[in-house]
Design an enzyme around this catalytic site. Structure first.
Site, mmCIF file in Angstrom:
data_model
loop_
_atom_site.group_PDB
_atom_site.id
_atom_site.type_symbol
_atom_site.label_atom_id
_atom_site.label_comp_id
_atom_site.label_asym_id
_atom_site.label_seq_id
_atom_site.Cartn_x
_atom_site.Cartn_y
_atom_site.Cartn_z
ATOM 1 N N GLY A 141 0.844 -1.202 0.000
ATOM 2 C CA GLY A 141 0.000 0.000 0.000
ATOM 3 C C GLY A 141 0.875 1.245 0.000
ATOM 4 O O GLY A 141 2.058 1.178 0.323
ATOM 5 N N ARG A 171 -0.980 -6.384 -3.602
ATOM 6 C CA ARG A 171 -0.705 -7.801 -3.368
ATOM 7 C C ARG A 171 0.155 -8.343 -4.505
ATOM 8 O O ARG A 171 -0.094 -9.404 -5.036
ATOM 9 C CB ARG A 171 -2.010 -8.597 -3.262
ATOM 10 C CG ARG A 171 -2.947 -8.091 -2.180
ATOM 11 C CD ARG A 171 -2.399 -8.275 -0.764
ATOM 12 N NE ARG A 171 -3.256 -7.602 0.180
ATOM 13 C CZ ARG A 171 -2.831 -6.793 1.134
ATOM 14 N NH1 ARG A 171 -1.562 -6.509 1.268
ATOM 15 N NH2 ARG A 171 -3.679 -6.243 1.968
ATOM 16 N N ASP A 199 6.849 -5.125 5.322
ATOM 17 C CA ASP A 199 7.432 -6.461 5.549
ATOM 18 C C ASP A 199 7.196 -7.421 4.387
ATOM 19 O O ASP A 199 8.116 -8.138 3.986
ATOM 20 C CB ASP A 199 6.956 -7.054 6.890
ATOM 21 C CG ASP A 199 5.443 -7.109 7.002
ATOM 22 O OD1 ASP A 199 4.752 -6.584 6.095
ATOM 23 O OD2 ASP A 199 4.949 -7.675 7.983
ATOM 24 N N THR A 236 6.235 2.017 5.889
ATOM 25 C CA THR A 236 4.890 1.651 6.347
ATOM 26 C C THR A 236 4.440 2.635 7.411
ATOM 27 O O THR A 236 5.242 3.072 8.242
ATOM 28 C CB THR A 236 4.788 0.223 6.927
ATOM 29 O OG1 THR A 236 3.535 0.106 7.622
ATOM 30 C CG2 THR A 236 5.872 -0.132 7.921
ATOM 31 N N ASP A 264 2.679 1.730 9.707
ATOM 32 C CA ASP A 264 2.518 0.933 10.931
ATOM 33 C C ASP A 264 3.746 0.979 11.846
ATOM 34 O O ASP A 264 3.657 0.638 13.021
ATOM 35 C CB ASP A 264 2.239 -0.538 10.580
ATOM 36 C CG ASP A 264 1.030 -0.705 9.676
ATOM 37 O OD1 ASP A 264 0.177 0.201 9.670
ATOM 38 O OD2 ASP A 264 0.947 -1.730 8.981
ATOM 39 N N ASP A 315 6.167 -1.077 11.969
ATOM 40 C CA ASP A 315 6.323 -2.406 12.582
ATOM 41 C C ASP A 315 7.502 -3.208 12.015
ATOM 42 O O ASP A 315 7.534 -4.427 12.142
ATOM 43 C CB ASP A 315 5.010 -3.208 12.422
ATOM 44 C CG ASP A 315 4.616 -3.420 10.963
ATOM 45 O OD1 ASP A 315 5.254 -2.826 10.075
ATOM 46 O OD2 ASP A 315 3.658 -4.174 10.716
ATOM 47 N N ARG A 359 -2.255 -2.650 11.842
ATOM 48 C CA ARG A 359 -2.197 -4.122 11.854
ATOM 49 C C ARG A 359 -1.927 -4.640 13.269
ATOM 50 O O ARG A 359 -2.603 -4.229 14.191
ATOM 51 C CB ARG A 359 -1.151 -4.620 10.856
ATOM 52 C CG ARG A 359 -1.635 -4.450 9.434
ATOM 53 C CD ARG A 359 -0.963 -5.418 8.517
ATOM 54 N NE ARG A 359 0.390 -4.992 8.220
ATOM 55 C CZ ARG A 359 1.179 -5.635 7.388
ATOM 56 N NH1 ARG A 359 0.772 -6.724 6.792
ATOM 57 N NH2 ARG A 359 2.377 -5.198 7.150
HETATM 58 O O1 F6P Z 1 0.260 -1.831 6.461
HETATM 59 C C1 F6P Z 1 -0.355 -0.619 6.218
HETATM 60 C C2 F6P Z 1 -1.844 -0.734 6.372
HETATM 61 O O2 F6P Z 1 -2.405 0.540 6.139
HETATM 62 C C3 F6P Z 1 -2.310 -1.304 7.709
HETATM 63 O O3 F6P Z 1 -2.259 -0.346 8.756
HETATM 64 C C4 F6P Z 1 -3.696 -1.772 7.364
HETATM 65 O O4 F6P Z 1 -4.134 -2.817 8.208
HETATM 66 C C5 F6P Z 1 -3.523 -2.289 5.968
HETATM 67 O O5 F6P Z 1 -2.385 -1.634 5.421
HETATM 68 C C6 F6P Z 1 -4.707 -2.050 5.083
HETATM 69 O O6 F6P Z 1 -4.478 -2.688 3.871
HETATM 70 P P1 F6P Z 1 -5.339 -2.439 2.573
HETATM 71 O O7 F6P Z 1 -4.854 -1.148 1.964
HETATM 72 O O8 F6P Z 1 -5.056 -3.609 1.730
HETATM 73 O O9 F6P Z 1 -6.769 -2.318 2.990
#
Ligand code: F6P
Length: 351
Positions: A11, A75, A116, A138, A140, A142, A175
Site C-alpha cells: 500500500g 498484493r 514487511d 509503512t 505501521d 512495525d 495491523r
Molecule cells: O500496512 C499498512 C496498512 O495501512 C495497515 O495499517 C492496514 O491494516 C492495511 O495496510 C490495510 O491494507 P489495505 O490497503 O489492503 O486495505
C-alpha cells in the site's frame, strides 16, 4: 554501478515520492547512473510499459506529493500471483519471469521501497541473484531493526488532527502493532488507548468513561488500534484472507462503541482508514525519506546487497534484510512509551 531500478510495493505511504526523488537525484548527481522506475511493484518487470526511465525532470515537484509516481501493487507477490486460466482463477509463481525481467534490464541494483511483505520478497529474490536494497516503508512502524519507518509520522499527524468530540472512539490502522494508536493517542489527548499488545476488558474501558462523567467531564477520547483485542477474545476482521490476500482487520472500534452505547454513553465511532496513508508527508517524513533514499543509493554503490537502510538513534545505518525481517517490531507493554501514557493517566483498558 551504472543502472539502478526503483520500485514501490504494498500500500502507499506518505514519503514514497520523497525517497524516489532523493534516490534519483543521488544516483544521477553523485554516481552518474541511469535510473529506471518499475511500475506497480514487481509486476512492472513483466507488464507491458512497466519500466520508466527516471531523470531529474521526472522527480521535479514530487517531494510533497502523497502516493507514489510509480504505482504500487498491493498484493503484487511474484510467488503467488492470481491469474485467470481457462476461465478459472488460479495462483501461480512468476518469480522466475520477474528475475528474467530484472536481468534483461541489466540492473546493478534494485531499490525496493516496501513494508514487511515487499521486503520479504526482496530478500527471496536476492537468493535468486537480484541485487536488492530495502527501504522500510509503512505507516505501521512495525519493521524490525529500525527506530522508525517513513510514513509513520504523517499518519500520526493526520490521526491527532481528527481526535476531538464527545465520547469519541477513533479506530486507527497499524495491523498487529499499536504504534499509531499509542503515539497519536498520547499526542491527541486520548483518555483510553487500546492496542494489540495489551489485551483490554470492555468493562475497564466503560469504567474509565464513567469515572470521567462522575467528575463532570462528559467527553472522552478512545484511540483503538484496528488490531486490539479483548482479553481472552479475538481480533475483529472485516474480510478473511487466502494465499494472496492477508485477512483485513477492521471493526473493533464499532464493537467498542456499541458496548459503550449499551453502557449508557453517547458514542461516535470514526474509522480513519486510508486517510492515514494519503496526503502530503510531514517535514519529518520528507527528511527521513530523503535520507533513506540517498543512503540506499550509497549502499548500492558500495556493492552491498540484501541490506535495508534503517534509522538507529538518529543515524542512518544499513542492516541485513534477514535481521530486519526476523522479528516484527511491536509496542513493548513495559516500555517507556506505555509507562509515559500510564503516568499521565491514560488507561489501556487492562485494569
Ligand atoms: O500496512 C499498512 C496498512 O495501512 C495497515 O495499517 C492496514 O491494516 C492495511 O495496510 C490495510 O491494507 P489495505 O490497503 O489492503 O486495505
Amino acid at each position: 554501478m551504472q543502472r539502478i531500478g526503483i520500485l514501490t510495493g504494498g500500500g502507499d505511504a506518505p514519503g514514497l515520492n520523497a525517497v524516489i526523488r532523493a534516490a534519483v537525484k543521488t544516483a544521477i548527481n553523485q554516481f552518474n547512473c541511469e535510473v529506471f522506475g518499475i511500475r506497480n511493484g514487481y509486476d512492472g518487470f513483466i507488464e507491458e510499459n512497466g519500466i520508466l526511465r527516471l531523470g531529474l525532470e521526472s522527480v521535479r515537484g514530487i517531494l510533497p506529493r502523497g502516493g507514489t509516481i510509480l504505482g504500487a501493487a498491493n498484493r503484487g507477490n511474484p510467488y503467488a500471483r492470481k491469474v485467470i486460466r481457462s476461465g478459472k482463477e488460479v495462483t501461480i509463481d512468476v518469480s522466475d519471469e520477474i528475475v528474467k525481467g530484472i536481468k534483461r534490464l541489466k540492473l546493478d541494483a534494485l531499490l525496493v521501497l516496501g513494508g514487511d511483505g515487499t521486503l520479504r520478497i526482496a530478500h527471496e529474490l536476492y537468493q535468486k541473484g537480484v541485487p536488492v536494497i530495502g527501504v522500510p516503508k509503512t505507516i505501521d512502524n512495525d519493521i524490525g531493526g529500525t527506530d522508525i519507518t517513513f510514513g509513520f509520522d504523517t499518519a500520526l499527524s493526520i490521526a491527532t488532527a481528527e481526535a476531538h468530540h464527545r465520547v469519541m472512539v477513533l479506530e486507527l490502522m497499524g495491523r498487529d502493532a499499536g504504534f499509531i494508536a499509542l503515539h497519536s493517542g498520547v499526542a491527541g489527548g486520548a483518555d483510553v488507548i487500546l492496542i494489540p499488545e495489551i489485551p483490554f476488558k470492555y468493562e475497564a474501558v466503560a469504567a474509565r468513561v464513567r469515572g470521567r462523567v462522575e467528575h463532570g467531564t462528559l467527553f472522552s477520547i478512545i484511540a483503538v488500534s484496528e488490531g486490539a483485542k479483548p482479553a481472552g477474545g479475538a481480533q475483529v476482521f472485516s474480510r478473511g484472507g487466502d494465499e494472496v490476500y492477508v485477512p483485513r482487520l477492521g471493526g473493533v472500534g464499532q464493537v467498542v462503541g456499541e458496548y459503550l452505547e449499551k453502557a449508557g454513553f453517547e458514542t461516535r465511532v470514526t474509522v480513519l482508514g486510508h486517510l492515514q496513508r494519503g496526503g502530503t508527508p510531514t517535514a519529518f517524513d520528507r527528511w527521513l525519506a530523503t535520507r533513506y533514499g540517498a543512503a540506499a543509493v550509497r549502499v548500492a554503490a558500495e556493492g552491498r546487497f540484501d541490506r535495508m537502510v534503517a534509522l538507529d538513534s538518529a543515524k542512518i545505518i544499513d542492516i541485513a534484510l534477514a535481521d530486519a525481517l526476523a522479528v516484527p517490531k511491536r509496542v513493548e507493554p513495559d516500555g517507556d512509551a506505555v509507562l509515559t501514557a500510564r503516568g499521565i493517566g491514560i488507561s489501556f483498558g487492562d485494569e
